[in-house]
Design an enzyme around this catalytic site. Structure first.
Site, PDB file in Angstrom:
ATOM      1  N   ARG A   1       0.984  -1.106   0.076  1.00  0.00           N
ATOM      2  CA  ARG A   1      -0.024   0.053   0.063  1.00  0.00           C
ATOM      3  C   ARG A   1       0.804   1.037   0.088  1.00  0.00           C
ATOM      4  NH1 ARG A   1      -3.524   0.809   4.799  1.00  0.00           N
ATOM      5  NH2 ARG A   1      -1.701   0.116   6.053  1.00  0.00           N
TER       6      ARG A   1
ATOM      7  N   SER B   1       7.597  -5.728   6.541  1.00  0.00           N
ATOM      8  CA  SER B   1       7.599  -6.610   7.447  1.00  0.00           C
ATOM      9  C   SER B   1       8.239  -7.969   6.802  1.00  0.00           C
ATOM     10  CB  SER B   1       5.938  -6.954   7.540  1.00  0.00           C
ATOM     11  OG  SER B   1       5.554  -5.684   8.066  1.00  0.00           O
TER      12      SER B   1
ATOM     13  N   ASP C   1       5.972  -3.757  11.958  1.00  0.00           N
ATOM     14  CA  ASP C   1       4.426  -3.467  12.284  1.00  0.00           C
ATOM     15  C   ASP C   1       4.191  -3.251  13.794  1.00  0.00           C
ATOM     16  OD1 ASP C   1       4.946  -6.193  12.885  1.00  0.00           O
ATOM     17  OD2 ASP C   1       3.412  -7.031  11.523  1.00  0.00           O
TER      18      ASP C   1
END
Length: 450
Positions: free
Chosen positions: A81, A143, A197
């Site tokens: 994203r 991540s 995260d």
């Protein structure tokens, strides 16, 4: 009438007792984890520590006064994203985002192609919002296993999740992305921070809750970070003379127990699931807590009881014998039924090829689910109590994300109950669902880093 496991299905009750963690066990786990965290923080013991306690180089928490436009990039799997986050006030945050799909060709091809594609999508996004010339700061949530050596410098350790791009392992991924952006020549963006995260989760919650000091993920995987005194982070060069008092530490807690210190609470079912996993003898705590494994633990117990003729008598299916087929989301669904109702349990077993409405069997299935999810919550409570005591704080908020915490109907209450047992009134705490830690949190790290 509510089921009485000891009376109604004694064999299952005895078997599930193996998952029970006593109050004394929980206190022992907190002590053992505290010792492991201290080993991870100290320079002389860090190399052999299983709980690595990596420093994140994030030393500033949001004040709530951050304003302006920031970009965030969230790369954690086959989708990534791009986000434009506008901080207008402490309560008003505008977020525009777009998701992009990474093809198998890019996942397995040269790293240069992957980063060129990400830069192309970033450029397209910025042009859509007319910000391509604004030279905005960007926070990069990455991540995958990474060794951070600066706030905006992270060395790739290994690919996971099906990626195997050449020319990335051992390299600074921030530099690879910045080079791809610069090669285009049509975009002005500065990557000012790289994070995982858990750090994003903590930062996202800390913007609105000034005393947030822990970020926790209990989803497919499990991990936590917390705010440590910089004077205790010996892996930071110049840690004794740093003029910033705090440092967010990424614990990499999933590995707790890889050295055997959790064997005293593990069951034969944990051993079976571990053996069939892609990383045997690693991520021990994660395999007792997280969504990737809880459903499979339940399936093993169910299959054993069925094999003994004690559950779903006379019924069988191919699906119930398929590894990983019983999803962790089923546990949340089954435990969501009101007391004495087994509608979800019957529907799920129907999906698994076992059609039954025998309440005793469905009550037993729910009991097995409760046993496995309660142990997960108790172990997570041990983690949180340990970190709160390690920080010696009397009042803090915990930012939490992940499907297990979000969707299980009783997980939050189980955490509160067991944390209260462990903390014995020594500290107040509040558990808060994080809103988009990997996106909003990345932008906030960019905001406090510039």
């Amino acid at each position: 009438m509510a089921a009485n496991p000891q009376r109604d299905f004694p064999e299952a009750y005895e078997l599930c007792k193996k998952f029970d963690i006593s109050d004394a066990n929980m206190e022992e786990i907190v002590q053992r984890l505290t010792k492991e965290i201290k080993m991870g923080l100290a320079k002389d013991t860090h190399p052999r520590a299983v709980v690595k306690c990596f420093i994140t180089y994030v030393q500033d928490l949001p004040t709530g006064k951050e304003r302006g436009k920031y970009l965030a990039l969230d790369l954690g799997g086959t989708n990534f994203r791009v986000l434009l986050v506008t901080l207008r006030s402490e309560t008003e945050i505008d977020i525009e985002s777009k998701s992009y799909v990474i093809s198998h060709t890019l996942m397995e091809g040269p790293g240069k192609n992957l980063f060129d594609f990400i830069a192309e999508c970033l450029s397209s996004f910025c042009k859509d919002y007319h910000i391509e010339k604004e030279n905005l700061p960007l926070g990069f949530t990455f991540s995958f296993p990474l060794k951070q050596v600066g706030i905006n410098k992270g060395i790739m350790i290994t690919w996971t999740k099906g990626f195997k791009c050449d020319g990335v392992v051992g390299k600074n991924v921030v530099e690879l992305l910045q080079d791809a952006i610069n090669r285009r020549g049509d975009l002005k963006v500065r990557i000012v921070a790289i994070l995982n995260d858990t750090t994003g989760t903590l930062m996202s919650c800390a913007f609105g809750n000034r005393n947030c000091r822990i970020g926790l993920i209990v989803g497919t995987g499990s991990n936590a970070c917390y705010v440590e005194k910089t004077s205790n982070t010996e892996m930071l060069e110049g840690y004794q003379t740093s003029n910033k008092p705090n440092m967010i530490v990424n614990c990499e807690l999933g590995a707790f127990g890889d050295n055997g210190v959790l064997d005293f609470i593990r069951t034969p079912y944990d051993n079976a699931v571990d053996k069939q996993s892609i990383n045997p003898k690693r991520q021990t705590l994660e395999k007792c807590i997280s969504g990737m494994y809880l459903g499979e633990l339940v399936r093993h117990v169910v299959v054993e009881l069925m094999g003994k003729g004690l559950l779903f008598k006379g019924l069988d299916s191919q699906a119930i014998h398929e590894k990983w087929r019983f999803q962790t989301s089923y546990i949340s669904d089954i435990e969501s039924d009101p007391e004495g109702s087994y509608r979800q349990a019957a529907m799920i077993m129907d999906q698994m090829g076992i059609r039954t409405h025998v309440e005793k069997d469905l009550a037993c299935l729910r009991y097995i689910c409760q046993t496995v999810s309660t142990r997960s919550a108790k172990l997570t409570s041990c983690v949180l109590a340990c970190l709160i005591q390690k920080m010696n704080t009397k009042d803090c908020s915990v930012g939490i994300d992940g499907g297990v915490y979000r969707y299980h109907p009783h997980y939050h209450n189980l955490l509160v109950e067991n944390m209260n047992k462990l903390l014995k009134g020594s500290a107040k705490f509040e558990l808060i669902v994080s809103e988009d830690g990997s996106g909003r949190g990345a932008a906030l790290i960019a905001a406090v880093s510039v």
